[in-house]
Scaffold this motif. Sequence first.
Motif, mmCIF file in Angstrom:
data_model
loop_
_atom_site.group_PDB
_atom_site.id
_atom_site.type_symbol
_atom_site.label_atom_id
_atom_site.label_comp_id
_atom_site.label_asym_id
_atom_site.label_seq_id
_atom_site.Cartn_x
_atom_site.Cartn_y
_atom_site.Cartn_z
ATOM 1 N N ASP A 117 0.817 -1.210 0.000
ATOM 2 C CA ASP A 117 0.000 0.000 0.000
ATOM 3 C C ASP A 117 0.856 1.268 0.000
ATOM 4 N N GLU A 118 1.854 1.321 0.868
ATOM 5 C CA GLU A 118 2.678 2.522 0.968
ATOM 6 C C GLU A 118 3.493 2.746 -0.299
ATOM 7 N N ALA A 119 3.983 1.667 -0.896
ATOM 8 C CA ALA A 119 4.762 1.792 -2.126
ATOM 9 C C ALA A 119 3.907 2.346 -3.259
ATOM 10 N N VAL A 120 2.649 1.922 -3.293
ATOM 11 C CA VAL A 120 1.744 2.431 -4.329
ATOM 12 C C VAL A 120 1.455 3.910 -4.098
ATOM 13 N N ARG A 121 1.197 4.289 -2.846
ATOM 14 C CA ARG A 121 0.963 5.700 -2.525
ATOM 15 C C ARG A 121 2.156 6.557 -2.950
ATOM 16 N N GLU A 122 3.355 6.073 -2.643
ATOM 17 C CA GLU A 122 4.555 6.836 -2.976
ATOM 18 C C GLU A 122 4.695 6.984 -4.487
ATOM 19 N N ARG A 123 4.414 5.929 -5.243
ATOM 20 C CA ARG A 123 4.531 5.983 -6.691
ATOM 21 C C ARG A 123 3.485 6.922 -7.291
ATOM 22 N N VAL A 124 2.250 6.856 -6.779
ATOM 23 C CA VAL A 124 1.201 7.756 -7.261
ATOM 24 C C VAL A 124 1.598 9.212 -7.027
ATOM 25 N N LEU A 213 -6.053 -3.581 -4.928
ATOM 26 C CA LEU A 213 -6.866 -3.695 -3.733
ATOM 27 C C LEU A 213 -6.805 -2.394 -2.974
ATOM 28 N N GLY A 214 -7.839 -2.105 -2.189
ATOM 29 C CA GLY A 214 -7.844 -0.904 -1.373
ATOM 30 C C GLY A 214 -7.095 -1.095 -0.088
ATOM 31 N N SER A 215 -7.019 -0.031 0.702
ATOM 32 C CA SER A 215 -6.259 -0.074 1.949
ATOM 33 C C SER A 215 -6.890 -0.990 2.992
ATOM 34 N N ALA A 216 -8.118 -1.469 2.742
ATOM 35 C CA ALA A 216 -8.750 -2.395 3.674
ATOM 36 C C ALA A 216 -7.990 -3.719 3.727
ATOM 37 N N LYS A 220 -1.945 -7.073 1.217
ATOM 38 C CA LYS A 220 -1.898 -7.615 -0.127
ATOM 39 C C LYS A 220 -2.050 -6.528 -1.185
ATOM 40 N N ALA A 221 -2.069 -5.288 -0.767
ATOM 41 C CA ALA A 221 -2.308 -4.201 -1.706
ATOM 42 C C ALA A 221 -1.178 -4.099 -2.712
ATOM 43 N N GLY A 222 -1.518 -3.665 -3.881
ATOM 44 C CA GLY A 222 -0.526 -3.478 -4.920
ATOM 45 C C GLY A 222 -1.165 -2.775 -6.095
ATOM 46 N N ALA A 223 -0.398 -2.561 -7.143
ATOM 47 C CA ALA A 223 -0.910 -1.876 -8.318
ATOM 48 C C ALA A 223 -0.137 -2.303 -9.540
ATOM 49 N N LEU A 224 -0.780 -2.188 -10.696
ATOM 50 C CA LEU A 224 -0.133 -2.417 -11.972
ATOM 51 C C LEU A 224 0.267 -1.071 -12.558
ATOM 52 N N LEU A 225 1.490 -0.968 -13.062
ATOM 53 C CA LEU A 225 1.956 0.208 -13.776
ATOM 54 C C LEU A 225 1.995 -0.158 -15.255
ATOM 55 N N VAL A 226 1.147 0.495 -16.029
ATOM 56 C CA VAL A 226 1.009 0.168 -17.443
ATOM 57 C C VAL A 226 1.702 1.246 -18.271
ATOM 58 N N HIS A 227 2.700 0.850 -19.029
ATOM 59 C CA HIS A 227 3.460 1.784 -19.859
ATOM 60 C C HIS A 227 2.809 1.903 -21.237
#
Length: 345
Positions: A117-124, A213-216, A220-227
């Motif tokens: 979750d934190e890594a996704v927030r930082e990237r956003v 997934l949301g912060s709930a 397991k939260a994560g994100a896809l970065l699509v180039h």
Amino acid sequence: MLSDVLGLTPEEADAYRTLVSVASATPTGLAELVGCDARQVVRVLSRLEGRGLVGRSLGDATRFVASPPAAALRALLIQRQNELNLAELELDSLDETYRAANRGRGAAEVVDVVHGDEAVRERVGRVQLGARKEIMNLVKAPFFSSGNMTDDAIIERGVRYRVVLERGMLDGGVPSFDEIIQARTAGEEVRIADTVPLKLFIVDRELAIVPLLGSANAAKAGALLVHESSLLDALIALFEAEWAKATQFVTTAGALRSAPAIDDLSAQILSLLLTGLTDQAIATQLRASLRTVQRRIRHLMDTANVQNRMQLGFHTARLGWLQDERDAQPPEPGEPAQGGVPAVG
């Protein structure tokens, strides 16, 4: 400002600013003025003297005087500007190298995964700060990131924000109506949809972030970065389709086009009504009484000369009352028609 722009420490900036306001001062006297330890002030003055910002008094070498700001600080400012210009040239070179490498990505490299979750927030946050033209955002509950919906400084740079909010978020009060008003005032364009298919954050049509997934379920939260790829093109098309069918949303009467003389509250009620909110939900959002909301809706129907709310919605759409002036702007040459976002929902 001195510490941020010219590279001075907060202690150095305070000491110099204070010394400018007096004819001269001893380290002990300056320490009393700035509220610091005298030994610390001695070290600060030594550094300022080394940078040419202060000097010794001709009549008393134990006293310090400030160098003229127009001369001393301008030299530092020119130095910083030169450093920034060199950094910008380096950035352009690195960006071109990145784009060249990106064009050579294989199918397996089009999508990266960010875990946590934190890594996704930082990237956003990082890609949002680097936006140059436009940010597009589909937002649905649970809200992925906290804080303001947008960064005003980014909008002031000319970056366009477009956001589609899922209607259920208004019922939950996140974001609050006040936050939406602040975002609209800053220049963000907001529309409301019954539902949105996924959370989506697109920057400059070059990179998309799709939270999984949301912060709930932060573990397991994560994100896809699509180039840049056909997949990114599809995500952009998805956003444009959701934007086109979402209900336009205004917060002030002045933002309406071709509308009759109504005030801001009536404009807000009309906008929320057309998103599908109940009278009670509208009253809660606007912190007004249910009776006030219903009376205002009746007045809007009388103004439009219609008999029911369905006719009011049709009349509003036909006359373009809710078409924001910004939605009427022509697209940039070579770009499709578009309308503008918060941080990822």
